[in-house]
Structure formats: structure tokens, C-alpha cells
Motif scaffolding. Structure first.
Motif, PDB file in Angstrom:
ATOM      1  N   MET A 102     -90.939  39.748  60.547  1.00 56.12           N
ATOM      2  CA  MET A 102     -90.457  40.533  59.419  1.00 56.12           C
ATOM      3  C   MET A 102     -89.084  40.035  58.956  1.00 56.12           C
ATOM      4  SD  MET A 102     -90.022  44.635  58.955  1.00 56.12           S
ATOM      5  CE  MET A 102     -88.520  44.912  59.863  1.00 56.12           C
TER       6      MET A 102
ATOM      7  N   CYS B  12     -87.441  37.109  59.601  1.00 60.35           N
ATOM      8  CA  CYS B  12     -87.442  35.705  59.152  1.00 60.35           C
ATOM      9  C   CYS B  12     -86.008  35.195  58.990  1.00 60.35           C
ATOM     10  CB  CYS B  12     -88.186  35.561  57.833  1.00 60.35           C
ATOM     11  SG  CYS B  12     -89.833  36.226  57.828  1.00 60.35           S
TER      12      CYS B  12
ATOM     13  N   ARG C  19     -84.092  33.409  55.532  1.00 56.58           N
ATOM     14  CA  ARG C  19     -83.051  34.120  54.772  1.00 56.58           C
ATOM     15  C   ARG C  19     -81.770  33.294  54.696  1.00 56.58           C
ATOM     16  NH1 ARG C  19     -85.097  39.434  53.895  1.00 56.58           N
ATOM     17  NH2 ARG C  19     -86.853  39.625  55.305  1.00 56.58           N
TER      18      ARG C  19
ATOM     19  N   TYR D  11     -83.898  42.859  54.927  1.00 61.22           N
ATOM     20  CA  TYR D  11     -84.498  42.246  56.121  1.00 61.22           C
ATOM     21  C   TYR D  11     -85.321  43.224  56.957  1.00 61.22           C
ATOM     22  CZ  TYR D  11     -81.006  44.672  58.893  1.00 61.22           C
ATOM     23  OH  TYR D  11     -80.251  45.654  59.462  1.00 61.22           O
TER      24      TYR D  11
ATOM     25  N   GLY E 112     -87.166  45.721  55.881  1.00 60.66           N
ATOM     26  CA  GLY E 112     -88.262  46.361  55.150  1.00 60.66           C
ATOM     27  C   GLY E 112     -87.816  47.333  54.075  1.00 60.66           C
TER      28      GLY E 112
ATOM     29  N   ARG F 249     -89.134  47.170  50.286  1.00 59.91           N
ATOM     30  CA  ARG F 249     -90.529  47.409  49.899  1.00 59.91           C
ATOM     31  C   ARG F 249     -90.619  48.572  48.915  1.00 59.91           C
ATOM     32  NH1 ARG F 249     -92.411  47.562  55.891  1.00 59.91           N
ATOM     33  NH2 ARG F 249     -92.379  45.352  56.405  1.00 59.91           N
TER      34      ARG F 249
ATOM     35  N   MET G  99     -91.600  31.909  56.418  1.00 63.29           N
ATOM     36  CA  MET G  99     -91.658  33.225  55.761  1.00 63.29           C
ATOM     37  C   MET G  99     -93.011  33.378  55.069  1.00 63.29           C
ATOM     38  SD  MET G  99     -89.032  34.924  52.976  1.00 63.29           S
ATOM     39  CE  MET G  99     -87.880  35.808  54.012  1.00 63.29           C
TER      40      MET G  99
ATOM     41  N   GLN H 187     -93.715  38.273  51.924  1.00 64.70           N
ATOM     42  CA  GLN H 187     -92.265  38.467  52.103  1.00 64.70           C
ATOM     43  C   GLN H 187     -91.504  37.733  50.999  1.00 64.70           C
ATOM     44  OE1 GLN H 187     -90.554  40.360  54.168  1.00 64.70           O
ATOM     45  NE2 GLN H 187     -90.763  39.711  56.279  1.00 64.70           N
ATOM     46  N   ARG H 188     -91.944  36.527  50.691  1.00 63.75           N
ATOM     47  CA  ARG H 188     -91.274  35.747  49.640  1.00 63.75           C
ATOM     48  C   ARG H 188     -91.376  36.470  48.298  1.00 63.75           C
ATOM     49  NH1 ARG H 188     -94.193  31.165  51.947  1.00 63.75           N
ATOM     50  NH2 ARG H 188     -95.355  30.934  50.000  1.00 63.75           N
TER      51      ARG H 188
END
Lengths: 163, 268
Positions: free
Chosen positions: B62, B64, B68, B184, B186, B189, B241, B245-246
Motif C-alpha cells: 500500500m 510503496c 513515492r 500513503y 489510503g 481514496r 506501485m 495506486q498510480r
């Protein structure tokens, strides 16, 4: 009396960008427990710390290092009171990570003779300084006119994780 | 030897490093921080770089961390901001391998924020020299607020002051560690990226705030094209990643650049 020491060699990196640069040791910084109850921290440093061309030609580094004892009092003295002695060297390693960094950490257990434990502890720390910074050469270590400090720490009251 | 600027330009061109990295003799300053890391070198390359994360983390999929760092470094390069150039690679140790990032060590001499933030300015030689670079940190308030990087608020180690001995023209603050940014954990979202707030920033840097420099960087971020931002993010390989996520980072960064001005208005 049994004394546990937990210490690090404080060094100056002449070039952080160079993969093979060799650190210049400046002194040792440590914490200990005497007789399982009396906590303390200490440092022994070259005085002044910049007797190396790489540092001597850098006025900024010299200016920062001229305040090294005061910096240690603030940065290490305050932290050492919060960190358990056995975690001290890893905590110290995390505190000094750049040009001024901890190049080596070690633990040590030794006994003092009857009489003056404080004097024995400082003598032992001076020996560690000579070994760590001057490869055991006593004359060179004495010529560096080391500056030392020994500071008692408050009793540890709770289990704390190193910062 | 290539200069730092030349290396930065080269590393910006590709997401993944073409070099094979190995740990180097000089481990001065290897951190024992959250991610863990070690200093590395590559054949034919004369500079030291810092590789992370070395430690294993249950939340690697998650967070990554490496990706980042690379995305932040590329965005910063385009905006001319002081974040070390970085490239992605894979660290192989025995039978295991992990996605990591290598970041260039910028200056021969570097002192941690912890060691300089409390110094009297400009009453000492280093205090006077430091006073000259503090305002250079101002643009980072805009960048950090855009990326929701909340780990620079007087953090003892994530800002360092670097210089080249004998050449004070080559000096500056460097901002490190973007592992914990861009939602980072979450939080970006489902539109969670929309609240854009001022991130914590060192009081000493706020004291020397250069409003014009802050304004200029804000305008650069606003003018940064959606396509360029997307390209920086989408070229990160799946190994570092996942596509979902990207996409989330892309949505958040493009959306937040239009909300940034309102958050910085009070300082302009």
C-alpha cells in the motif's frame, strides 16, 4: 562495582558523496550504569576537534564543531535521560547521521576497584577514547588534549523505546 | 566528472536505474529510521547514493515507499526544488528481492536539521552562512502542501543543510523522505485527497519565509500540465506501485494543484 557502558564513536565524514571516504574520529559518546543503579552519560572529545586538514579548511564545520560539547549536552543529555541505557547506542546512531555521525557502536562491561568508582570510570572512558580515536596511541591521545564530561542521569522510571 | 545537476537531469529521464548498485565502504550516516537504508555505489559512477527501504514492512504494497520517493523527486526536479534525484531499482539479497529507490547524496558536507535549527543566527560563522539559505526552503511549503507531506514539521532529520567546502555558492537545504506522503495510508481514496491544508513546517523556515519564492512555486505547480504529472506517475513500473495506486496518485495530484492556492493564500 560492575559498570555497563554503551557507547559510540562520533566521527566526521570529509565527503559524504564519496563512496570510499574514510571517517575522521572525533571522540566517544556513551551512557552507562554503575552498580545496577547509578545511570550516567559521558563524552571524551578531541580538543579542539578539527586537527585534520579536511576540517581545518572548512570554517563552517569548525564553527559547528566548536560548539560540539554544548550540542552534545543538549542533544544527547536530554535524550539519554529518556532512553534506556541498553538502547543508548542505537538511539545515538540514529541521532547523528550526516557529516557528524556515529561510525561505530560498542558495549562494554568492566569492574571498578574499591575507593573512587567515578575516577575509575573516567579513566576507563579515556582508555576507550585512546583505543577508538587514536588506535591505542596514548601519546597522540594526550596531545589531543581531550575534553571530557561525566553527567549523572535521573533514575529510569519507565520502559521507553528509543526515539 | 558529472555535476549534481547533470546527474539529476539524467536520472529524471528514466524511472528505473540502468546501473547495478552494491553497498559501499563508506556507510557514514546510514540511518536506522523507519524504512532502514544503506549507502550504495555503482561501477563507473563516482557518487554515493542512499538506498531504501531495506527493512521489510507489512504495508509495503500500500505505502510503496520507493515509488513515492521517485515520484516526489521527479516532480521536484521539474519544479526546480531541492529534493535529491532518485531512481528505482531492485535490491537482491540471497533469494529475495525487493523494490527500492536510490537517492543521490547531494553535498560533501551535510548537517541534520536537529544540529542547526537551534543555532544562534547570525552570531556564529555557520549561523551566518545558514541564514543565507533559510529562505530557499520557502517554496517547499507549497510543494509539501501539494503532496500532503506532513513529516517536515521540525523533523530532526528529514531536512538537512548541505554545502561544498570552499564554495558557498553551492549550498542549500535538502528535503528528504517522501515515503509518507500523497495519501500513503489510503486517505486519498474516494476523493479523500480533496482537503488541501498547510502542512507542518519548521518555525525557523517560516521566520525566514520568502513570499515571492512561495508564490512563484505555487504558480509553477498550477501551470504544471496534467499530462506531465501523469507521465511522471504512470511510468513507475507495476513492481514498485500497482496501477490502481498510480491512478489514485494521479487523480489526487492533478486535483490538488487547483486547490493549493486557497490553502496558501493566508501566507501570500
Amino acid at each position: 562495582m560492575k559498570v555497563q557502558l554503551n557507547y559510540g564513536v562520533l566521527s566526521f565524514s570529509p565527503d559524504l558523496t564519496n563512496p570510499s571516504a574514510v571517517p575522521i574520529p572525533l571522540g566517544i559518546v556513551g551512557a552507562g550504569v554503575a552498580g545496577n543503579k547509578d545511570r550516567f552519560w559521558f563524552f571524551v572529545l578531541k580538543n579542539p576537534p578539527w586537527h585534520a586538514p579536511a576540517i581545518d579548511n572548512d570554517p563552517i564545520a569548525k564553527s559547528i564543531l566548536s560548539e560540539l560539547p554544548a550540542l552534545l549536552d543538549k542533544q544527547v543529555g536530554e535524550g539519554a535521560a529518556r532512553v534506556e541505557t541498553r538502547n543508548f547506542s542505537s538511539w545515538l546512531h540514529g541521532q547523528f547521521r550526516n557529516t557528524l555521525h556515529v561510525s561505530l557502536v560498542k558495549k562494554e562491561l568492566f569492574s571498578t576497584r574499591a575507593g573512587n568508582p567515578h575516577r575509575d570510570i573516567m579513566a576507563h572512558c579515556m582508555d576507550l577514547f585512546t583505543k577508538s580515536v587514536f588506535s591505542g596511541k596514548k601519546k597522540a591521545a594526550m596531545e589531543a588534549m581531550p575534553e571530557s564530561a561525566f553527567r549523572p542521569l535521573p533514575e529510569q522510571r519507565e520502559e521507553l523505546v528509543p526515539a | 566528472l558529472p555535476t549534481t545537476a547533470e546527474i539529476a537531469a539524467e536520472w529524471r529521464k528514466a524511472a528505473v536505474s540502468p546501473m547495478k548498485w552494491t553497498d559501499c565502504v563508506n556507510q557514514a550516516g546510514a540511518a536506522q529510521g523507519e524504512a532502514g537504508g544503506l549507502f550504495v555505489e555503482a561501477t563507473g559512477f563516482s557518487r554515493r547514493a542512499y538506498m531504501k527501504p531495506v527493512n521489510d514492512h507489512l504495508d509495503d504494497q500500500m505505502v510503496c515507499r520507493a515509488a513515492r520517493e521517485k515520484i516526489a523527486a521527479d516532480l521536484a526536479h521539474d519544479l526546480e526544488l531541492p529534493i535529491p534525484p532518485a531512481q528505482l531499482t531492485t535490491w537482491v539479497e540471497g533469494k529475495s528481492s525487493k523494490p527500492v529507490v536510490v537517492s543521490l547524496v547531494m553535498y560533501p558536507r551535510q548537517f541534520a536539521w536537529l544540529q542547526v535549527r537551534g543555532q544562534p543566527i547570525p552570531e556564529s560563522v555557520h549561523g551566518a552562512a545558514l541564514a543565507g539559505v533559510l529562505a530557499k526552503g520557502s517554496p517547499m511549503l507549497a510543494f509539501d502542501s501539494w503532496l500532503a507531506q506532513e513529516d517536515h514539521g521540525d523533523h530532526p532529520h528529514n531536512i538537512v543543510w548541505g554545502y561544498e567546502p570552499g564554495s558557498m555558492a553551492n549550498t542549500g537545504l535538502i528535503f528528504l523522505d517522501y515515503s509518507f506522503s500523497m495519501g500513503y495510508n489510503g486517505t486519498w481514496r474516494n476523493g479523500g485527497w480533496k482537503p488541501v491544508t498547510l502542512v507542518p513546517f519548521p518555525p525557523l523556515l517560516l521566520q525566514y519565509l520568502d513570499k515571492q519564492a512561495l508564490r512563484t512555486t505555487l504558480e509553477k505547480i498550477e501551470a504544471y500540465s496534467d499530462a506531465e504529472i501523469s507521465a511522471v506517475i504512470q511510468r513507475v513500473p507495476d513492481s514498485h506501485m500497482a496501477p490502481a495506486q498510480r491512478d489514485l496518485l494521479q487523480e489526487g495530484l492533478i486535483g490538488r494543484k487547483t486547490l493549493l492556492r486557497a490553502c496558501l493564500q493566508q501566507l501570500l
